[in-house]
Design an enzyme around this catalytic site. Structure first.
Site, short mmCIF file in Angstrom:
data_model
loop_
_atom_site.label_atom_id
_atom_site.label_comp_id
_atom_site.label_asym_id
_atom_site.label_seq_id
_atom_site.Cartn_x
_atom_site.Cartn_y
_atom_site.Cartn_z
N ARG A 18 -13.52 41.02 31.77
CA ARG A 18 -13.20 41.50 30.57
C ARG A 18 -14.26 41.60 29.43
O ARG A 18 -14.48 42.63 28.78
CB ARG A 18 -12.00 41.10 30.09
N GLN A 55 -3.63 40.23 17.29
CA GLN A 55 -3.29 39.34 18.37
C GLN A 55 -4.66 39.64 19.38
O GLN A 55 -4.64 39.26 20.50
CB GLN A 55 -2.07 40.32 19.01
N ASN A 56 -5.56 40.78 18.96
CA ASN A 56 -6.60 41.14 19.97
C ASN A 56 -7.58 40.31 19.81
O ASN A 56 -7.84 39.52 18.75
CB ASN A 56 -7.07 42.60 19.66
N ASP A 95 -10.79 41.13 21.22
CA ASP A 95 -11.89 41.79 21.62
C ASP A 95 -13.06 41.93 20.54
O ASP A 95 -13.84 42.35 20.76
CB ASP A 95 -11.50 43.13 21.90
N HIS A 99 -4.77 35.01 18.20
CA HIS A 99 -4.53 34.79 19.84
C HIS A 99 -6.38 34.24 20.20
O HIS A 99 -6.54 34.43 21.44
CB HIS A 99 -4.30 35.66 20.70
N GLY A 152 0.14 49.31 17.31
CA GLY A 152 -0.17 49.25 18.74
C GLY A 152 0.19 47.94 19.29
O GLY A 152 -0.71 47.30 19.98
N THR A 153 1.32 47.40 19.10
CA THR A 153 1.75 46.18 19.68
C THR A 153 3.14 46.43 20.22
O THR A 153 3.96 47.10 19.51
CB THR A 153 1.69 45.11 18.87
N ASN A 171 2.80 53.52 16.91
CA ASN A 171 2.76 53.38 18.51
C ASN A 171 3.54 54.79 19.01
O ASN A 171 4.32 55.43 18.60
CB ASN A 171 3.92 52.34 18.67
N ALA A 228 -2.72 55.56 17.34
CA ALA A 228 -3.22 54.98 16.11
C ALA A 228 -4.58 55.64 15.50
O ALA A 228 -4.60 55.81 14.39
CB ALA A 228 -3.51 53.46 16.30
C1 BJW Z 1 -0.72 52.19 21.37
C2 BJW Z 1 -1.78 53.10 21.86
C3 BJW Z 1 -2.58 54.01 20.71
C4 BJW Z 1 -1.00 52.29 23.58
N1 BJW Z 1 -2.15 53.81 19.71
N2 BJW Z 1 -0.51 52.26 20.14
C5 BJW Z 1 10.45 33.13 21.39
C6 BJW Z 1 11.29 33.74 22.24
C7 BJW Z 1 10.81 33.63 23.50
C8 BJW Z 1 9.75 33.38 24.05
C9 BJW Z 1 9.01 32.79 23.08
C10 BJW Z 1 9.30 32.83 21.87
N3 BJW Z 1 8.35 31.88 20.96
C11 BJW Z 1 7.41 31.48 21.85
C12 BJW Z 1 7.63 32.16 23.14
C13 BJW Z 1 6.72 31.85 24.47
C14 BJW Z 1 5.75 32.93 24.39
C15 BJW Z 1 6.20 34.33 24.20
O1 BJW Z 1 6.16 35.09 23.09
N4 BJW Z 1 6.87 35.00 25.35
C16 BJW Z 1 7.47 36.10 25.07
C17 BJW Z 1 6.59 37.38 26.05
C18 BJW Z 1 8.72 36.22 25.70
N5 BJW Z 1 4.68 32.89 23.21
C19 BJW Z 1 3.79 31.91 23.54
O2 BJW Z 1 3.37 31.15 24.52
C20 BJW Z 1 2.70 31.75 22.20
N6 BJW Z 1 2.58 30.32 21.97
C21 BJW Z 1 3.70 29.66 21.39
O3 BJW Z 1 4.60 30.04 20.94
O4 BJW Z 1 3.49 28.30 21.26
C22 BJW Z 1 4.56 27.43 20.90
C23 BJW Z 1 5.08 27.06 22.40
C24 BJW Z 1 4.29 26.50 23.13
C25 BJW Z 1 5.09 25.92 24.53
C26 BJW Z 1 6.08 26.55 24.78
C27 BJW Z 1 6.98 27.36 23.90
C28 BJW Z 1 6.43 27.79 22.58
C29 BJW Z 1 1.54 32.07 22.70
C30 BJW Z 1 1.17 33.58 23.12
C31 BJW Z 1 0.04 33.91 23.43
C32 BJW Z 1 -0.34 35.20 23.91
N7 BJW Z 1 -1.44 35.45 24.76
C33 BJW Z 1 -1.85 37.06 25.08
C34 BJW Z 1 -3.08 36.64 26.15
C35 BJW Z 1 -4.40 36.37 25.46
C36 BJW Z 1 -5.42 35.98 26.33
C37 BJW Z 1 -5.65 37.38 27.01
O5 BJW Z 1 -6.10 38.31 26.43
O6 BJW Z 1 -5.45 37.35 28.27
O7 BJW Z 1 -1.99 37.53 23.92
S1 BJW Z 1 -0.53 37.44 25.90
C38 BJW Z 1 -0.96 38.97 25.50
O8 BJW Z 1 0.11 39.65 24.85
C39 BJW Z 1 -2.01 38.74 24.44
C40 BJW Z 1 -1.46 39.89 23.45
O9 BJW Z 1 -2.48 39.54 22.23
C41 BJW Z 1 -0.20 39.84 23.26
C42 BJW Z 1 0.75 40.91 22.60
O10 BJW Z 1 0.60 41.96 23.42
P1 BJW Z 1 0.21 43.29 22.70
O11 BJW Z 1 -1.06 43.28 21.65
O12 BJW Z 1 1.54 43.61 21.75
O13 BJW Z 1 -0.11 44.50 23.73
P2 BJW Z 1 0.91 45.23 24.71
O14 BJW Z 1 0.13 45.68 25.94
O15 BJW Z 1 2.00 44.47 24.91
O16 BJW Z 1 1.30 46.35 23.92
C43 BJW Z 1 0.66 47.52 23.61
C44 BJW Z 1 1.02 48.37 22.80
O17 BJW Z 1 0.27 49.53 22.44
C45 BJW Z 1 2.26 49.23 23.61
O18 BJW Z 1 3.72 49.21 22.57
C46 BJW Z 1 1.78 50.75 23.54
O19 BJW Z 1 2.88 51.60 23.56
C47 BJW Z 1 0.89 50.54 22.56
N8 BJW Z 1 -0.30 51.79 22.55
N9 BJW Z 1 -1.84 53.07 23.20
C48 BJW Z 1 -1.28 52.90 19.21
N10 BJW Z 1 -3.53 54.60 21.34
#
Ligand code: BJW
Ligand code: ZN
Length: 248
Positions: free
Chosen positions: A77, A108-109, A111, A126, A193-194, A219, A237
């Site tokens: 990446r 959250q990015n 990059d 993140h 964009g999230t 979005n 966006a």
């Molecule tokens: C456009 C577009 C254009 C397209 N213009 N828009 C409460 C409830 C349930 C679960 C949990 C909770 N609290 C915590 C959790 C667990 C977990 C979690 O949230 N899970 C859920 C999925 C259910 N969270 C965690 O584990 C976090 N840690 C934590 O809470 O610690 C305490 C804990 C510890 C132990 C146990 C429990 C709790 C950490 C989260 C870390 C996330 N990491 C990642 C990977 C980073 C590394 C990597 O890059 O590989 O971060 S996951 C991935 O998702 C990445 C992103 O930052 C993150 C968010 O994604 P994002 O940015 O929203 O992207 P997409 O792809 O989902 O969406 C893109 C959007 O763009 C779409 O809507 C499109 O439509 C749109 N789009 N083109 C505007 N042109």
């Protein structure tokens, strides 16, 4: 609630944008999509690396089990990112930082494209793909854009890992607390964009709204947050955010 397509900004939002004092923007992968960065979810797809769903390869368990595989995924990446540039959405947001009395950009990015566009003091909840950190003493080190990535910690000699927050890991100390504090102070909050699925970042717009901020989502798709927003701008966006910078 106000809805708008890709050609217009609702009057109420424009009014809020012109009078706001304290603004918080939360961005996700979609803000970088028009630069060519793949999103994780959206469009009915979910990112996969060598047959592994991203939430498996980007997890705390995988660092324990197979750190080489995790590095391979991040090296791949980082290599893609080297060629990519910020897009008009990053530029528009960078423009906002000097426009409001108080401005906070939380991303959250990982990059680094907001910084490349000129945004300062970006709260990277993140982490960053451009840093590694030691698995033992946690010392962080930059990864150069050209040349080899460091493999061992200069302080203790142990292995390095990507300095990003994987599933099941805690956010950088203080980062969420600071973002939540600023969200609670804001009078205008943009969510750009999230998919707003990953916590705790996804709770920031909820905190802003609960404390009286006007909430605007940008979005092309609806999210679980859409019904909760004051304004939903449906579209890209990079096309919509620059429209806000045009004073009518
Ligand atoms: C456009 C577009 C254009 C397209 N213009 N828009 C409460 C409830 C349930 C679960 C949990 C909770 N609290 C915590 C959790 C667990 C977990 C979690 O949230 N899970 C859920 C999925 C259910 N969270 C965690 O584990 C976090 N840690 C934590 O809470 O610690 C305490 C804990 C510890 C132990 C146990 C429990 C709790 C950490 C989260 C870390 C996330 N990491 C990642 C990977 C980073 C590394 C990597 O890059 O590989 O971060 S996951 C991935 O998702 C990445 C992103 O930052 C993150 C968010 O994604 P994002 O940015 O929203 O992207 P997409 O792809 O989902 O969406 C893109 C959007 O763009 C779409 O809507 C499109 O439509 C749109 N789009 N083109 C505007 N042109
Ligand atoms: Zn070390």
């Amino acid at each position: 609630m106000e809805f708008a397509g890709s050609s217009s900004i609702p009057a109420k939002l424009r009014e809020r944008f012109q009078s706001a004092q304290k603004v918080l923007v939360l961005t996700g992968a979609g803000v970088s999509a028009e630069s060519g960065v793949p999103t994780f979810r959206g469009g009915g797809n979910s990112a996969v690396w060598k047959g592994m769903p991203f939430d498996v390869i980007s997890s705390a368990q995988m660092v324990e089990r197979d750190l080489d595989a995790v590095w391979e995924w991040f090296d791949y990446r980082r290599n893609l990112l080297k060629e990519l540039k910020p897009n008009p959405a990053h530029d528009a947001i960078a423009n906002w930082q000097d426009r409001f009395g108080e401005f906070t950009l939380v991303t959250q990015n990982i990059d680094g494209l907001h910084q490349q566009a000129g945004s300062r003091d970006v709260v990277e909840v993140h982490g960053s793909i451009w840093r590694a950190r030691c698995i033992s003493c946690h010392e962080a080190v930059s990864i150069p854009r050209v040349g080899l990535r460091p493999n061992e910690c200069e302080s203790c000699g142990d292995r390095l890992r990507p300095d990003v927050v994987l599933f099941g890991e805690l956010l950088p100390p203080g980062a969420f607390e600071y973002a939540a504090h600023m969200a609670a102070r804001g009078d205008l909050c943009f969510v750009v964009g999230t998919s707003a699925l990953v916590y705790p970042a996804a709770s920031l717009p909820e905190i802003a709204r609960a404390n009286g901020a006007y909430l605007c989502e940008v979005n092309p798709e609806r999210t679980q947050l859409s019904n909760f927003c004051d304004s939903v701008l449906t579209g890209k966006a990079g096309e919509l955010l620059p429209l806000l910078n045009i004073d009518l």
